[in-house]
Design a protein around this motif. Structure first.
Motif, PDB file in Angstrom:
ATOM      1  N   PRO A  14      40.220  31.450  54.991  1.00  0.00           N
ATOM      2  CA  PRO A  14      39.323  30.348  54.615  1.00  0.00           C
ATOM      3  C   PRO A  14      40.047  29.016  54.592  1.00  0.00           C
ATOM      4  CG  PRO A  14      39.937  31.642  52.693  1.00  0.00           C
ATOM      5  CD  PRO A  14      40.453  32.388  53.883  1.00  0.00           C
ATOM      6  N   PRO A  15      39.310  27.900  54.693  1.00  0.00           N
ATOM      7  CA  PRO A  15      39.938  26.577  54.653  1.00  0.00           C
ATOM      8  C   PRO A  15      40.757  26.362  53.390  1.00  0.00           C
ATOM      9  CG  PRO A  15      37.662  26.404  55.405  1.00  0.00           C
ATOM     10  CD  PRO A  15      37.847  27.815  54.943  1.00  0.00           C
ATOM     11  N   PRO A  16      41.739  25.477  53.460  1.00  0.00           N
ATOM     12  CA  PRO A  16      42.616  25.233  52.305  1.00  0.00           C
ATOM     13  C   PRO A  16      41.850  24.714  51.088  1.00  0.00           C
ATOM     14  CG  PRO A  16      43.514  24.267  54.314  1.00  0.00           C
ATOM     15  CD  PRO A  16      42.125  24.675  54.630  1.00  0.00           C
ATOM     16  N   ALA A  17      42.448  24.891  49.915  1.00  0.00           N
ATOM     17  CA  ALA A  17      41.835  24.434  48.658  1.00  0.00           C
ATOM     18  C   ALA A  17      42.217  22.981  48.400  1.00  0.00           C
ATOM     19  CB  ALA A  17      42.273  25.331  47.511  1.00  0.00           C
ATOM     20  N   LEU A  18      41.882  22.106  49.342  1.00  0.00           N
ATOM     21  CA  LEU A  18      42.123  20.681  49.221  1.00  0.00           C
ATOM     22  C   LEU A  18      40.791  19.937  49.304  1.00  0.00           C
ATOM     23  CD1 LEU A  18      44.957  21.791  50.222  1.00  0.00           C
ATOM     24  CD2 LEU A  18      45.286  19.556  51.276  1.00  0.00           C
ATOM     25  N   ALA A  37      45.830  14.641  54.752  1.00  0.00           N
ATOM     26  CA  ALA A  37      46.402  15.870  54.208  1.00  0.00           C
ATOM     27  C   ALA A  37      45.486  17.060  54.484  1.00  0.00           C
ATOM     28  CB  ALA A  37      46.652  15.719  52.714  1.00  0.00           C
ATOM     29  N   CYS A  38      44.179  16.816  54.404  1.00  0.00           N
ATOM     30  CA  CYS A  38      43.220  17.897  54.675  1.00  0.00           C
ATOM     31  C   CYS A  38      43.303  18.352  56.129  1.00  0.00           C
ATOM     32  CB  CYS A  38      41.796  17.440  54.347  1.00  0.00           C
ATOM     33  SG  CYS A  38      41.465  17.257  52.577  1.00  0.00           S
ATOM     34  N   LEU A  39      43.307  17.402  57.056  1.00  0.00           N
ATOM     35  CA  LEU A  39      43.357  17.779  58.473  1.00  0.00           C
ATOM     36  C   LEU A  39      44.704  18.406  58.834  1.00  0.00           C
ATOM     37  CD1 LEU A  39      41.474  14.952  60.414  1.00  0.00           C
ATOM     38  CD2 LEU A  39      40.604  17.089  59.432  1.00  0.00           C
ATOM     39  N   GLU A  40      45.777  17.914  58.245  1.00  0.00           N
ATOM     40  CA  GLU A  40      47.084  18.546  58.477  1.00  0.00           C
ATOM     41  C   GLU A  40      47.067  19.995  58.013  1.00  0.00           C
ATOM     42  OE1 GLU A  40      50.696  16.811  57.117  1.00  0.00           O
ATOM     43  OE2 GLU A  40      50.108  14.772  57.670  1.00  0.00           O
ATOM     44  N   ALA A  41      46.506  20.221  56.829  1.00  0.00           N
ATOM     45  CA  ALA A  41      46.519  21.567  56.249  1.00  0.00           C
ATOM     46  C   ALA A  41      45.710  22.540  57.088  1.00  0.00           C
ATOM     47  CB  ALA A  41      45.981  21.519  54.819  1.00  0.00           C
ATOM     48  N   ILE A  42      44.530  22.119  57.531  1.00  0.00           N
ATOM     49  CA  ILE A  42      43.715  23.073  58.297  1.00  0.00           C
ATOM     50  C   ILE A  42      44.276  23.253  59.703  1.00  0.00           C
ATOM     51  CG2 ILE A  42      41.975  21.499  59.297  1.00  0.00           C
ATOM     52  CD1 ILE A  42      39.901  23.723  58.364  1.00  0.00           C
ATOM     53  N   HIS A  62      31.781  31.826  60.088  1.00  0.00           N
ATOM     54  CA  HIS A  62      32.983  31.397  59.372  1.00  0.00           C
ATOM     55  C   HIS A  62      33.792  30.386  60.186  1.00  0.00           C
ATOM     56  CE1 HIS A  62      32.039  35.109  57.094  1.00  0.00           C
ATOM     57  NE2 HIS A  62      32.487  34.398  56.088  1.00  0.00           N
ATOM     58  N   ALA A  63      33.743  30.484  61.507  1.00  0.00           N
ATOM     59  CA  ALA A  63      34.390  29.470  62.338  1.00  0.00           C
ATOM     60  C   ALA A  63      33.667  28.137  62.185  1.00  0.00           C
ATOM     61  CB  ALA A  63      34.394  29.917  63.795  1.00  0.00           C
ATOM     62  N   MET A  64      32.337  28.179  62.137  1.00  0.00           N
ATOM     63  CA  MET A  64      31.560  26.957  61.945  1.00  0.00           C
ATOM     64  C   MET A  64      31.828  26.349  60.567  1.00  0.00           C
ATOM     65  SD  MET A  64      28.052  28.291  63.773  1.00  0.00           S
ATOM     66  CE  MET A  64      27.129  26.765  63.599  1.00  0.00           C
ATOM     67  N   ALA A  65      32.106  27.206  59.583  1.00  0.00           N
ATOM     68  CA  ALA A  65      32.435  26.712  58.242  1.00  0.00           C
ATOM     69  C   ALA A  65      33.749  25.933  58.255  1.00  0.00           C
ATOM     70  CB  ALA A  65      32.511  27.869  57.256  1.00  0.00           C
ATOM     71  N   HIS A  66      34.692  26.326  59.108  1.00  0.00           N
ATOM     72  CA  HIS A  66      35.938  25.573  59.250  1.00  0.00           C
ATOM     73  C   HIS A  66      35.643  24.169  59.782  1.00  0.00           C
ATOM     74  CE1 HIS A  66      39.454  28.538  58.897  1.00  0.00           C
ATOM     75  NE2 HIS A  66      38.382  29.184  58.468  1.00  0.00           N
ATOM     76  N   THR A  67      34.760  24.092  60.783  1.00  0.00           N
ATOM     77  CA  THR A  67      34.396  22.780  61.335  1.00  0.00           C
ATOM     78  C   THR A  67      33.682  21.931  60.290  1.00  0.00           C
ATOM     79  OG1 THR A  67      34.170  23.783  63.533  1.00  0.00           O
ATOM     80  CG2 THR A  67      33.208  21.605  63.223  1.00  0.00           C
ATOM     81  N   GLU A  68      32.783  22.555  59.534  1.00  0.00           N
ATOM     82  CA  GLU A  68      32.080  21.843  58.462  1.00  0.00           C
ATOM     83  C   GLU A  68      33.087  21.262  57.456  1.00  0.00           C
ATOM     84  OE1 GLU A  68      28.691  20.621  56.077  1.00  0.00           O
ATOM     85  OE2 GLU A  68      28.820  21.342  58.142  1.00  0.00           O
ATOM     86  N   TRP A  69      34.105  22.025  57.126  1.00  0.00           N
ATOM     87  CA  TRP A  69      35.135  21.579  56.177  1.00  0.00           C
ATOM     88  C   TRP A  69      35.865  20.359  56.729  1.00  0.00           C
ATOM     89  CZ3 TRP A  69      40.387  20.871  55.621  1.00  0.00           C
ATOM     90  CH2 TRP A  69      40.914  20.928  54.323  1.00  0.00           C
ATOM     91  N   MET A  70      36.155  20.371  58.017  1.00  0.00           N
ATOM     92  CA  MET A  70      36.835  19.228  58.639  1.00  0.00           C
ATOM     93  C   MET A  70      35.926  18.005  58.659  1.00  0.00           C
ATOM     94  SD  MET A  70      38.718  21.226  61.797  1.00  0.00           S
ATOM     95  CE  MET A  70      39.799  19.880  62.299  1.00  0.00           C
ATOM     96  N   LEU A  71      34.638  18.216  58.892  1.00  0.00           N
ATOM     97  CA  LEU A  71      33.694  17.095  58.865  1.00  0.00           C
ATOM     98  C   LEU A  71      33.640  16.457  57.478  1.00  0.00           C
ATOM     99  CD1 LEU A  71      30.737  18.550  60.989  1.00  0.00           C
ATOM    100  CD2 LEU A  71      32.286  16.698  61.638  1.00  0.00           C
ATOM    101  N   ARG A  72      33.672  17.281  56.437  1.00  0.00           N
ATOM    102  CA  ARG A  72      33.646  16.747  55.079  1.00  0.00           C
ATOM    103  C   ARG A  72      34.904  15.915  54.801  1.00  0.00           C
ATOM    104  NH1 ARG A  72      31.424  21.866  53.482  1.00  0.00           N
ATOM    105  NH2 ARG A  72      33.452  22.538  52.674  1.00  0.00           N
ATOM    106  N   ALA A  73      36.015  16.323  55.387  1.00  0.00           N
ATOM    107  CA  ALA A  73      37.253  15.560  55.195  1.00  0.00           C
ATOM    108  C   ALA A  73      37.150  14.163  55.787  1.00  0.00           C
ATOM    109  CB  ALA A  73      38.430  16.312  55.819  1.00  0.00           C
TER     110      ALA A  73
END
Length: 295
Positions: A139-143, A152-157, A185-196
């Motif tokens: 799962p995406p990092p807890a940042l 930092a978020c994009l670096e971590a993921i 779950h792959a789409m959830a990773h992209t969603e997390w990056m969009l939120r960043a």
């Protein structure tokens, strides 16, 4: 790694049992008949029958020979979809996507090849489930962007994805950004990056492009890992061993002095060069390029 002949033959007979060609109680080919039909040795033919017995598909009958068991393949409970997908991931991890076939997967699970289609519609759906499993396991990092910042978020993921591609070298070949498979779950990773990136001066289209650019950079660099793994499997040489074997050829190219900087780099003792170095350098320059666009 090529599948052993006894597994291929056992899978073929298991398919014939599943299709009804060999009905319950019907005699299946003897070891000598298997030797003649498939051109194998006695030991291989014997192993075929042993494999079918272990799977509960056949049983010996005194005075008759080996026959299809009354309960057939249904004697033992079949695997669940999670087990099927986990087994497919394990095969691909060890042998690459080229080593993963429905027959290979069925043989590993101890079921007829056609039984795989109870769990997946086709190979594409199998790969979809495989991608989704790996993404779900990572799962995406807890940042959060508010606390840690977008960079930092994009670096971590990005580093998380790099680690996934290192563990699962087939994954970079399976992932596509032009014909993406709908893996939740792959789409959830992209969603997390969009939120960043959200709320930092970019419209949604630009946010998506930026997020996918970072993800595709990692994937594009990681494709080399799959090629390296295949080359190592084919040649039996690690990258370092291959470079050592090419030393004389490189020396010939550099001997005339027309490439002095390349010669200095390749002969330096303190130079570290590998895909990890390439990944880190490129990631930082990519994020440097995004920074002026973001508040």
């Amino acid at each position: 790694m090529e599948e052993p002949p006894y597994r291929r033959i056992a899978a073929d007979i298991a398919d014939r049992i599943a299709s009804g060609e060999f009905a319950p109680g019907a005699r299946i080919p003897s070891t000598r008949q298997l030797m003649a039909a498939y051109g194998v040795a006695m030991a291989t033919a014997t192993k075929v029958l042993a494999t079918l017995r272990e799977r509960g598909l056949v049983e010996p009958v005194r005075g008759v020979g080996t026959v299809v068991a009354a309960a057939g393949a249904s004697r033992a409970p079949g695997p669940g979809r999670d087990q099927v997908v986990a087994t497919a991931v394990a095969i691909a991890d060890a042998e690459g996507l080229h080593g993963l076939s429905m027959r290979r997967l069925a043989g590993q699970l101890g079921i007829p090849t056609m039984a795989i289609y109870r769990y997946v519609a086709d190979r594409e759906e199998l790969v979809l489930f495989m991608i989704d499993k790996v993404m779900a396991d990572n799962p995406p990092p807890a940042l959060t962007p508010d606390r840690h910042g977008w960079r930092a978020c994009l670096e971590a993921i990005a580093r998380l994805h790099w680690a996934m591609y290192r563990r699962h070298t087939w994954l970079a070949q399976a992932v596509s950004f032009t014909r993406p498979l709908p893996a939740p779950h792959a789409m959830a990773h992209t969603e997390w990056m969009l939120r960043a990136l959200d709320g930092r001066g970019l419209d949604l289209s630009a946010q998506f492009t930026a997020a996918v650019t970072v993800a595709n950079y990692v994937r594009g660099t990681a494709v080399n890992r799959a090629e390296e793994a295949q080359a190592e499997q084919d040649s039996g040489l690690t990258d370092a061993q291959w470079m050592e074997a090419q030393e004389e050829r490189f020396g010939t190219v550099l001997a005339d002095g027309r490439l002095p900087l390349m010669a200095r780099f390749l002969t330096a003792d303190d130079v570290v060069w590998n895909l990890d170095v390439l990944f880190e350098f490129g990631l930082q320059r990519l994020l440097d390029g995004l920074a002026p666009l973001l508040r």
